[in-house]
Design a protein around this motif. Structure first.
Motif, mmCIF file in Angstrom:
data_model
loop_
_atom_site.group_PDB
_atom_site.id
_atom_site.type_symbol
_atom_site.label_atom_id
_atom_site.label_comp_id
_atom_site.label_asym_id
_atom_site.label_seq_id
_atom_site.Cartn_x
_atom_site.Cartn_y
_atom_site.Cartn_z
ATOM 1 N N ASP A 164 -56.599 -15.764 9.542
ATOM 2 C CA ASP A 164 -55.389 -16.682 9.626
ATOM 3 C C ASP A 164 -56.154 -18.089 9.357
ATOM 4 O O ASP A 164 -56.842 -18.828 10.529
ATOM 5 N N ILE A 220 -55.236 -21.336 9.471
ATOM 6 C CA ILE A 220 -54.825 -22.363 10.685
ATOM 7 C C ILE A 220 -55.292 -21.960 11.643
ATOM 8 O O ILE A 220 -55.732 -23.035 12.619
ATOM 9 N N LEU A 258 -51.041 -14.861 6.013
ATOM 10 C CA LEU A 258 -50.017 -15.873 5.789
ATOM 11 C C LEU A 258 -48.824 -15.608 6.562
ATOM 12 O O LEU A 258 -48.548 -14.737 7.547
ATOM 13 N N LEU A 297 -57.622 -17.653 -1.686
ATOM 14 C CA LEU A 297 -57.261 -18.897 -1.087
ATOM 15 C C LEU A 297 -57.634 -20.381 -1.584
ATOM 16 O O LEU A 297 -57.040 -21.175 -1.811
ATOM 17 N N GLU A 316 -49.117 -26.290 2.986
ATOM 18 C CA GLU A 316 -49.874 -26.419 4.331
ATOM 19 C C GLU A 316 -51.140 -25.500 4.119
ATOM 20 O O GLU A 316 -52.349 -25.998 4.294
ATOM 21 N N TYR A 317 -51.051 -24.447 3.415
ATOM 22 C CA TYR A 317 -52.071 -23.532 3.133
ATOM 23 C C TYR A 317 -53.215 -23.967 2.086
ATOM 24 O O TYR A 317 -54.356 -23.626 2.125
ATOM 25 N N ALA A 333 -55.117 -26.515 3.904
ATOM 26 C CA ALA A 333 -55.996 -25.712 5.051
ATOM 27 C C ALA A 333 -57.255 -25.337 4.061
ATOM 28 O O ALA A 333 -58.432 -25.211 4.595
#
Length: 438
Positions: A77, A79, A109, A153, A191-192, A195
């Motif tokens: 993950d 985050i 996710l 990612l 958000e990702y 990140a």
């Protein structure tokens, strides 16, 4: 000549104290690699009174000059990973220089968490006792070949396409089945994608890096998560985790071949605990269980959930050692038993009137077990902090030798308290460590 590598794993249902043991053993290793699980697993390490709680990050990073590598068998993950990195960085650990992540690890996710939470809470569904962190659904997507890997990612265009397609599917399914409100794919992407840029500096080809360390004469420890009886294949199915927690997972979860696995070290408490649902043959249902929980501080490092406590189960430990090919046994929390006048140990099972030491494959068989106990004399004196086997009370020595004789693995270490220094290393095992560290 054996490779200078060792797998360290849990013998039962996790929480055996692997974090401390990996930390103690990692002194002298070039790298520690995590090979399975996600941030549902927690390791607590106490160094000179300072407490470190690690979830994804391998314990090796707490040692200067030791690399921590999150292998391809882990689900990450981003985050949660970045929060843990920030926390460890604040404690003065060189996490940026010492931590790497495999580009082939799968990514968790938000829709994975949404699915797991909704399914676990659904009326009429058998509860497994998950942490609802999205671990299981992420592994489901991996096996369905529809998952997202760390390397993906880092590709914004691919990430956006993946999130849009996944949200369209997952939102519809979860809303139809559980009435859950949909997730916003654009918000998730923003958000990702942000990140991903913070994760990028940590990303490497994990298998290439680990095999390079071994080829160059370095030493590698493979850090297990959870425990053998939570293994997806060999555990108390379906009350298990979603990955390979046994020694075999070290090869598939890092890309280091099985011929490069030098030895297997299994960690067991002097008693047994389990968190969540599922069969537990030797569970204690009287005040002694509460006594062990209080003395052993048996609450989850990540979840805070109280652990169920039980007596040492020799057939289960023998099965675990066989499945893992364990050569060495590390016994933790000896001091928790210090006040007992006698200590039961399960030496066999009675199932439907027949005595056996075979572990049933099905839940009904496990639930039908009536443990057959023998009782050993307690020592009723403090073992806390003792680091010399000969200084242990005679009854404590007898307890350990009985465990060694019956389990099929040699005792190499005994933990007599939570701190790094409260550990005894037996002479024969000390010689093995010298070989691994050379």
């Amino acid at each position: 000549m054996r490779a200078k590598t060792a797998v360290v794993l849990g013998a039962q249902w996790g929480d055996e104290g692997k974090g401390k043991i990996v930390d103690v053993l990692s002194d002298g290793f070039s790298a520690v690699a995590r090979y399975a699980g996600g941030h549902n697993a927690g390791h607590t390490v106490i160094i000179s009174g300072q407490k470190f709680v690690l979830q994804l990050i391998p314990c090796g990073v707490l040692r200067p000059n030791c690399m921590g590598i999150i292998g391809n068998g882990v689900v990450l993950d981003p985050i949660a990973f970045l929060k843990e990195v920030a926390r460890i960085r604040e404690l003065g650990v060189d996490v940026d220089g010492q931590l790497r992540v495999s580009n082939r690890a799968q990514v968790i996710l938000p829709y994975h968490r949404m699915i797991e939470l909704a399914a676990e809470s659904a009326p009429g569904r058998q509860k497994i006792g998950t942490t609802s962190r999205g671990i299981g659904p992420a592994y489901e997507d991996k096996m369905a070949r529809s998952g997202l890997r760390v390397v993906d990612l880092l590709n914004p265009a691919l990430l956006k396409t993946h999130i849009e397609a996944a949200c369209a599917e997952k939102n519809a399914i979860v809303h139809a089945l559980y009435g859950t409100e949909p997730l916003d794919p654009q918000k998730m992407f923003d958000e990702y994608a942000a990140a991903a840029e913070q994760v990028r500096p940590f990303v490497v080809d994990g298998a290439r890096m680990l095999n390079g360390i071994i080829k160059d004469g370095g030493s590698v420890m493979f850090e297990g998560a959870q425990g053998t009886m939570l293994d997806i294949d060999h555990g108390t199915y379906p009350f298990v985790t979603s990955s390979s927690a046994t020694a075999g997972g070290a090869a598939t979860g890092t890309g280091v071949g099985p011929t490069n696995i030098g030895t297997v070290i299994s960690v067991t408490k002097a008693y047994v605990t389990r968190v969540g649902e599922g069969p537990f043959p030797t569970e204690i249902h009287d005040p002694i269980g509460d006594h062990l929980r209080a003395r052993g501080n048996e609450y989850g490092a990540v979840t805070g959930r109280p652990r169920r406590c039980g007596w040492l189960d020799i057939p289960l430990l023998r099965y675990s050692n066989t499945i893992n090919g364990a050569e060495w046994l590390v016994v933790t929390k000896m001091d928790v038993l210090d006040e007992l006048d006698e200590i039961p140990i399960c030496i066999g099972y009675e199932i439907d009137g027949k005595v056996t030491d075979e572990i049933p494959a099905d839940v009904h068989g496990l639930e039908a077990i009536k443990p057959v106990y023998t009782k050993l004399k307690g020592w009723q004196s403090s073992t806390e902090g003792i680091t010399d086997f000969e200084r242990l009370p005679r009854a404590a020595q007898d307890y350990l030798r009985f465990q060694e004789k019956e389990s099929g693995a040699k005792i190499g270490m005994v933990s007599t308290g939570p701190d790094r220094d409260q550990t005894m290393i037996l002479p024969e095992f000390a010689e093995i460590l010298k070989e691994l560290h050379r």
